[in-house]
Write an enzyme that holds these catalytic residues in place. Structure first.
Site, PDB file in Angstrom:
ATOM      1  N   LYS A 161       0.829  -1.209   0.000  1.00 32.77           N
ATOM      2  CA  LYS A 161       0.000   0.000   0.000  1.00 32.77           C
ATOM      3  C   LYS A 161       0.861   1.256   0.000  1.00 32.77           C
ATOM      4  CE  LYS A 161      -4.053  -2.036   2.249  1.00 32.77           C
ATOM      5  NZ  LYS A 161      -3.550  -3.386   2.442  1.00 32.77           N
ATOM      6  N   GLU A 171      -1.998   6.398   8.993  1.00 33.41           N
ATOM      7  CA  GLU A 171      -2.555   7.537   8.287  1.00 33.41           C
ATOM      8  C   GLU A 171      -3.684   8.110   9.138  1.00 33.41           C
ATOM      9  OE1 GLU A 171      -3.809   5.797   4.597  1.00 33.41           O
ATOM     10  OE2 GLU A 171      -5.736   5.137   5.403  1.00 33.41           O
ATOM     11  N   HIS A 173     -13.396  -3.496  10.456  1.00 34.15           N
ATOM     12  CA  HIS A 173     -12.828  -3.053   9.185  1.00 34.15           C
ATOM     13  C   HIS A 173     -13.061  -4.059   8.065  1.00 34.15           C
ATOM     14  CE1 HIS A 173     -10.967   0.011  11.660  1.00 34.15           C
ATOM     15  NE2 HIS A 173     -10.388  -0.924  12.379  1.00 34.15           N
ATOM     16  N   GLU A 181     -10.185   1.585  -4.358  1.00 35.37           N
ATOM     17  CA  GLU A 181     -10.952   1.971  -3.175  1.00 35.37           C
ATOM     18  C   GLU A 181     -10.592   3.384  -2.732  1.00 35.37           C
ATOM     19  OE1 GLU A 181     -10.463  -0.987  -0.155  1.00 35.37           O
ATOM     20  OE2 GLU A 181     -11.573  -2.500  -1.298  1.00 35.37           O
ATOM     21  N   GLU A 220      -6.569   2.077  -1.618  1.00 39.41           N
ATOM     22  CA  GLU A 220      -5.772   0.989  -2.151  1.00 39.41           C
ATOM     23  C   GLU A 220      -6.412   0.486  -3.431  1.00 39.41           C
ATOM     24  OE1 GLU A 220      -5.755  -2.329   0.524  1.00 39.41           O
ATOM     25  OE2 GLU A 220      -7.918  -2.279   0.812  1.00 39.41           O
ATOM     26  N   ASN A 235      -7.222  -3.178  -5.180  1.00 40.51           N
ATOM     27  CA  ASN A 235      -7.249  -4.628  -5.029  1.00 40.51           C
ATOM     28  C   ASN A 235      -7.144  -5.258  -6.408  1.00 40.51           C
ATOM     29  OD1 ASN A 235      -7.592  -4.894  -2.145  1.00 40.51           O
ATOM     30  ND2 ASN A 235      -9.621  -4.031  -2.441  1.00 40.51           N
ATOM     31  N   ARG A 268      -7.714  -7.983  -7.900  1.00 44.88           N
ATOM     32  CA  ARG A 268      -8.439  -9.258  -7.926  1.00 44.88           C
ATOM     33  C   ARG A 268      -9.931  -8.963  -8.000  1.00 44.88           C
ATOM     34  NH1 ARG A 268     -10.618  -8.914  -2.916  1.00 44.88           N
ATOM     35  NH2 ARG A 268      -9.355  -8.042  -1.242  1.00 44.88           N
TER      36      ARG A 268
END
Length: 645
Positions: A122, A197, A232, A272, A285, A287, A289
């Site tokens: 990330k 962050e 999360h 995202e 991030e 992903n 996939r």
């Protein structure tokens, strides 16, 4: 789409559970031969039963089975597969595995290894996105963090799914949170790197589905909102994300396409974003996939994303523009877990899984399957699609409310209440939803006794010419006295009384038995005719009763309690089967502890659970050690509560 150049004839799915079943379904529809892989606990799983062939991966833990890339490639070659689809999780975002698949002469159903590598960390991904002009949250160095930087969000650099993630609201807690997040990240992804962050309060988790081919076309397939999360991890997702201004939607699409082009992406992926309360988007991030929540995008666009993944991997070109979206779709994840008890995962036999209505159900289980300790507790994804958001939400809530799920505690009731919550209905979801509302959503609500009494009456109601004793074996009643049965449900006890002969109720005004068979009982409750579905399962003492009044799991109460049911005061018992991954530093017999202090950490079903001191006092026994496998109810430690002066 243009014709393919690298035809696939046989596909190995390098995964398990509902995603493996879902991929196999599309592969069959496309005429492909299919190959499954399975661990020892999954030998009889649905994805194995659905495939044309299956190859065993010896062992149980993911590290010994589904994370062993060399074994999976060997299985593909042995079974004659010419392509590998990784699904999500496990090795789906492992660039080394993708390279090994390609190096073995197999087709990889996913993006190029270089793209996976670029987005795998990330921290590195954010550098790439900054260069591409995608907005970012500025990172915070934990070593120099101050009160002004709080709250902070710690995240694993090498993976997602909520693993290695912690919210820190006090500087004094930062060191311990860093240690815990790093340990969890190392266990989940083999990499303990974490970064910090700013944590955005009441932000929204909004993502863009992208699909790219090898010919320069990149589709942005709308937005999804995944803000309702526990630990999360997403619980309810929908497409499109509600309430976004068109200008913001366009900005997110543009940023997602830029992210894909920045790494020469190919295949399906998701970008995202975190959207603040005032509408500012920040990259989270990418992903690389297929996402768990991809069905809502499929529903809105009328696409099969897995079929498109396969065609893109074969070399096909996408049309210049995607189809137009239509309507709204909402997905709920049905988990075997107890939200009222810190989301505690459940294990055991799933006796029944039946979701009625015009909804899509993606699952890796059927009745009689066992939910084990080694994998995620996701039972099913339930998806509703309708012309409007309000209708889709209503259809999904109704289907879940009427679902019959027997054998395990689930989050079904929480999902129904969440979907019907005024805040969610008003299209104002944010990531703090459960932090604010979980206590109210998991409360008993209105007095549950009337519905539970009716369920107990249905459970004990005899069929015509059937004496009550046939239903309630073990109870011997005098012929001249009412026949009695007691049940426990939701922490309360309910008593059922029938007249001698077992045909009429005693002391239950307002309720009449109209008809009764072993599996269906009709009661008149306060003048309203209601149907109760009653189910007894082999090897289970519980009775499951489903009706419009709710779902009830009733446990018959024995006449005489078992003396072995008692445990020593202060005993800490394993709340589920799992592995002890950590023992508090310096903990041992004689250690002074305080109420609520974390003593042990137990990992089960991809989640880490803290075992807390029940009271302030002295640890008198410690039976758990790091690395130990424990069963449900195992004695871990004993705390002797201090006597107040």
């Amino acid at each position: 789409m243009t014709q393919n150049t690298t035809p696939i004839s046989s596909l190995l799915v390098a995964n398990r559970g509902e995603i493996a079943v879902r991929i196999l379904r599309t592969a069959r529809a496309l005429g492909l031969a299919t190959v499954a892989v399975h661990s020892d606990p999954d030998a009889g799983a649905l994805h194995v039963r659905d495939a044309d062939a299956a190859v065993r991966l010896p062992g149980a833990a993911p590290a010994d089975t589904y994370l062993r890339g060399e074994l999976i490639i060997k299985a593909a070659l042995a079974a004659g597969a010419d392509a590998v689809h990784p699904g999500y999780g496990f090795l789906s975002e492992n660039a080394g595995f993708a390279r090994a698949v390609l190096g073995s002469g197999l087709t990889w159903i996913g993006p190029p290894p270089e793209a996976i590598e670029a987005m795998a960390s990330k921290t590195r991904a954010k550098e790439l996105m900054r260069a591409a002009g995608v907005p970012l949250l500025d990172p915070v160095d934990p070593a120099t963090a101050t009160e002004a930087d709080l709250p902070l969000l710690l995240k694993a650099a090498a993976g997602g799914g909520g693993r290695g993630m912690r919210v820190v609201r006090e500087l004094d807690a930062l060191k311990e949170a860093l240690h815990a997040a790093s340990a969890e990240a190392a266990s989940a992804f083999g990499d303990g790197e974490v970064f910090a962050e700013p944590y955005v309060e009441r932000g929204r988790h909004v993502e863009v589905q992208i699909l790219a081919d090898a010919h320069g076309t990149v589709w942005a397939l709308g937005t999804r909102d995944c803000s309702l999360q526990r630990r999360h991890q997403k619980v309810i997702e929908e497409a499109p994300a509600p309430g976004l201004p068109e200008s913001l939607r366009t900005r997110l699409h543009t940023a997602a396409v830029a992210a894909a082009r920045a790494v020469s992406y190919r295949g399906a992926g998701t970008v995202e974003f975190l959207v603040t309360a005032d509408g500012r988007p920040y990259f989270l991030e990418m992903n690389t996939r297929l996402q768990v929540e991809h069905p809502v995008t499929e529903a809105v666009f009328g696409l099969d994303l897995v079929a498109l993944q396969l065609r893109v991997a074969e070399g096909a070109a996408l049309p210049p523009e995607p189809p137009e979206p239509a309507g709204h779709a909402v997905e709920a994840r049905l988990y075997a877990e107890d939200p009222a008890r810190d989301w505690r995962p459940q294990t055991g036999v799933l006796h029944t899984l039946d979701v009625p209505g015009a909804v899509r159900v993606d699952t890796g289980f059927t009745a009689g399957d066992t939910v084990g300790v080694h994998y995620d507790p996701l039972l099913a994804k339930v998806v509703a699609h309708a012309p409007s958001r309000a209708e889709a939400v209503r259809v999904l809530a109704h289907a879940l409310a009427g679902a019959r799920v027997h054998g395990l505690t689930t989050n079904r009731e929480l999902l129904v209440r969440s979907l019907r919550h005024p805040e969610f209905a008003a299209a104002r979801p944010d990531t703090g939803f459960y932090e604010r509302h979980l206590a109210a959503l998991t409360e008993g609500g209105p007095d549950p006794a009337p519905a539970a009494v009716a369920a107990a009456l249905a459970a004990a109601a005899p069929a015509p010419d059937e004496p009550l004793a046939a239903r309630v074996g073990g109870w011997r009643n005098l012929r001249s006295q009412p026949q009695i049965r007691r049940y426990r449900a939701g922490g309360a006890e309910y008593e059922v009384r029938y007249e001698p002969g077992g045909t009429r109720l005693v002391d239950h005004p307002g309720i009449r038995v109209l008809a009764a068979t072993p599996e269906l009982v009709t009661l008149e409750v306060d003048g309203i005719r209601r149907m109760f579905h009653v189910k007894h399962h082999a090897n289970s003492s519980e009775v499951y009763v489903d009706s419009a009044l709710g779902a009830h799991t009733l446990t018959p109460v024995p006449r005489f309690p078992d003396p072995q049911d008692r445990t020593e005061p202060g005993s800490l018992l394993a709340p589920m089967p799992g592995t002890v991954v950590r023992v508090a530093e310096g903990l041992g017999p004689g250690t002074r502890v305080t109420a609520g202090q974390p003593l042990l950490w137990l990992e089960a079903m991809k989640m880490e659970h803290r075992i807390l001191a029940p009271a302030s006092g002295t640890l008198t026994a410690l039976h758990a050690v790091t690395g130990q496998q424990v069963e449900f109810g195992a004695l871990l430690a004993v705390v002797q509560e201090e006597t107040p002066a």
